[in-house]
Design an enzyme around this catalytic site. Structure first.
Site, PDB file in Angstrom:
ATOM      1  N   PRO A  10      40.749  36.976  43.095  1.00  0.00           N
ATOM      2  CG  PRO A  10      42.326  35.294  43.034  1.00  0.00           C
ATOM      3  CD  PRO A  10      40.868  35.537  43.263  1.00  0.00           C
ATOM      4  NE  ARG A  18      49.782  44.966  35.728  1.00  0.00           N
ATOM      5  CZ  ARG A  18      49.794  43.705  36.201  1.00  0.00           C
ATOM      6  NH1 ARG A  18      49.311  43.451  37.400  1.00  0.00           N
ATOM      7  NH2 ARG A  18      50.273  42.714  35.493  1.00  0.00           N
ATOM      8  CE1 TYR A  23      41.600  38.879  32.519  1.00  0.00           C
ATOM      9  CE2 TYR A  23      43.699  39.987  32.896  1.00  0.00           C
ATOM     10  CZ  TYR A  23      42.944  38.834  32.852  1.00  0.00           C
ATOM     11  OH  TYR A  23      43.527  37.629  33.135  1.00  0.00           O
ATOM     12  CB  ALA A  77      44.352  32.797  39.429  1.00  0.00           C
ATOM     13  CG  HIS A  80      42.496  28.397  36.128  1.00  0.00           C
ATOM     14  ND1 HIS A  80      41.511  28.160  35.188  1.00  0.00           N
ATOM     15  CD2 HIS A  80      42.766  29.732  36.050  1.00  0.00           C
ATOM     16  CE1 HIS A  80      41.225  29.301  34.560  1.00  0.00           C
ATOM     17  NE2 HIS A  80      41.974  30.264  35.074  1.00  0.00           N
ATOM     18  CG  ASP A  87      34.640  20.664  48.041  1.00  0.00           C
ATOM     19  OD1 ASP A  87      34.223  20.084  47.021  1.00  0.00           O
ATOM     20  OD2 ASP A  87      35.638  20.275  48.686  1.00  0.00           O
ATOM     21  CG  HIS A 100      36.204  32.890  33.426  1.00  0.00           C
ATOM     22  ND1 HIS A 100      36.982  32.975  34.551  1.00  0.00           N
ATOM     23  CD2 HIS A 100      35.519  31.730  33.514  1.00  0.00           C
ATOM     24  CE1 HIS A 100      36.789  31.894  35.285  1.00  0.00           C
ATOM     25  NE2 HIS A 100      35.903  31.131  34.683  1.00  0.00           N
ATOM     26  CB  ILE A 101      36.931  39.559  31.778  1.00  0.00           C
ATOM     27  CG1 ILE A 101      36.189  40.064  33.029  1.00  0.00           C
ATOM     28  CG2 ILE A 101      37.148  40.684  30.763  1.00  0.00           C
ATOM     29  CD1 ILE A 101      37.017  40.985  33.906  1.00  0.00           C
ATOM     30  NE  ARG A 111      45.683  32.741  31.875  1.00  0.00           N
ATOM     31  CZ  ARG A 111      46.024  33.384  33.002  1.00  0.00           C
ATOM     32  NH1 ARG A 111      45.173  33.394  34.016  1.00  0.00           N
ATOM     33  NH2 ARG A 111      47.159  34.016  33.106  1.00  0.00           N
TER      34      ARG A 111
HETATM   35  O1  CA2 Z   1      39.126  36.149  32.335  1.00  0.00           O
HETATM   36  C1  CA2 Z   1      38.888  36.213  33.535  1.00  0.00           C
HETATM   37  O2  CA2 Z   1      37.968  36.880  34.006  1.00  0.00           O
HETATM   38  C2  CA2 Z   1      39.807  35.481  34.532  1.00  0.00           C
HETATM   39  O3  CA2 Z   1      38.984  34.900  35.547  1.00  0.00           O
HETATM   40  C3  CA2 Z   1      40.720  36.539  35.122  1.00  0.00           C
HETATM   41  C4  CA2 Z   1      41.809  35.975  36.040  1.00  0.00           C
HETATM   42  C5  CA2 Z   1      42.553  34.833  35.351  1.00  0.00           C
HETATM   43  O4  CA2 Z   1      43.464  34.239  36.271  1.00  0.00           O
HETATM   44  C6  CA2 Z   1      41.607  33.767  34.838  1.00  0.00           C
HETATM   45  O5  CA2 Z   1      42.361  32.771  34.173  1.00  0.00           O
HETATM   46  C7  CA2 Z   1      40.599  34.366  33.867  1.00  0.00           C
HETATM   47  C8  CA2 Z   1      42.848  37.048  36.392  1.00  0.00           C
HETATM   48  C9  CA2 Z   1      42.278  38.318  36.897  1.00  0.00           C
HETATM   49  C10 CA2 Z   1      43.374  39.343  36.951  1.00  0.00           C
HETATM   50  O6  CA2 Z   1      42.806  40.589  36.698  1.00  0.00           O
HETATM   51  C11 CA2 Z   1      43.632  41.627  36.388  1.00  0.00           C
HETATM   52  C12 CA2 Z   1      43.038  42.749  35.885  1.00  0.00           C
HETATM   53  C13 CA2 Z   1      43.804  43.818  35.526  1.00  0.00           C
HETATM   54  C14 CA2 Z   1      45.173  43.775  35.680  1.00  0.00           C
HETATM   55  C15 CA2 Z   1      45.769  42.652  36.193  1.00  0.00           C
HETATM   56  C16 CA2 Z   1      44.993  41.567  36.555  1.00  0.00           C
END
Ligand code: CA2
Length: 145
Positions: A10, A18, A23, A77, A80, A87, A100-101, A111
């Site tokens: 997601p 953003r 990211y 997300a 977490h 599963d 994870h980025i 997190r």
């Molecule tokens: O660091 C990561 O790749 C995460 O999986 C990214 C998730 C976050 O909930 C995890 O804790 C760590 C969130 C992705 C949201 O991506 C966005 C990218 C640009 C703007 C807004 C959200």
């Protein structure tokens, strides 16, 4: 050889639009092109999918039991929260690489825990989008190519 399935969860469709401080500036299309180029250089292919829906990710993981050699997944997300993703991944027999980025351990405490890590063969966090290239390379290595 079956493709390596690259799954993004997601909100990762918003990459590059953003929160560049967390990211980066690359888009999801850039990430998918990086995965494809990395796999091609190693003689492999990828199939990339992104969804904001947990059930869709689960359905793709189920399908991967028959049609993918390995899975690279950034569960977003759901990392977490989702025992269901854990599963589903546990029913997949090939290599699973979690990426994870951002460095989730350097961020908010909620997190720090990943359900998916309970199945992952490797976890890459905090390497930016380059982590996807590392993940594909690790999947290739585990596939023995
Ligand atoms: O660091 C990561 O790749 C995460 O999986 C990214 C998730 C976050 O909930 C995890 O804790 C760590 C969130 C992705 C949201 O991506 C966005 C990218 C640009 C703007 C807004 C959200």
């Amino acid at each position: 050889m079956k493709p390596i399935l690259v799954l993004n969860g997601p909100n990762l469709n918003l990459l590059g639009t953003r929160e560049p401080g967390i990211y980066g500036h690359e888009t999801l299309a850039d990430v998918e092109a990086l995965c494809a180029a990395t796999a091609t250089a190693a003689g492999h292919t990828v199939r990339c999918n992104q969804s904001n829906r947990e059930y869709e990710l689960i359905d793709w993981i189920h399908a991967a039991r028959a049609d993918a050699a390995a899975i690279v997944i950034n569960p977003g997300a759901f990392t977490h929260t989702s025992v269901a993703l854990l599963d589903a991944l546990s029913a997949f027999e090939g290599p699973v690489i979690e990426v994870h980025i951002s460095n989730i351990h350097k961020r908010e405490p909620f997190r720090h825990h990943s359900y998916v890590s309970g199945r992952a063969d490797a976890v890459i966090a905090g390497a930016g989008v380059q982590g996807y290239a590392f993940a594909v390379m690790r999947a290739v290595r585990l596939l023995g190519a």
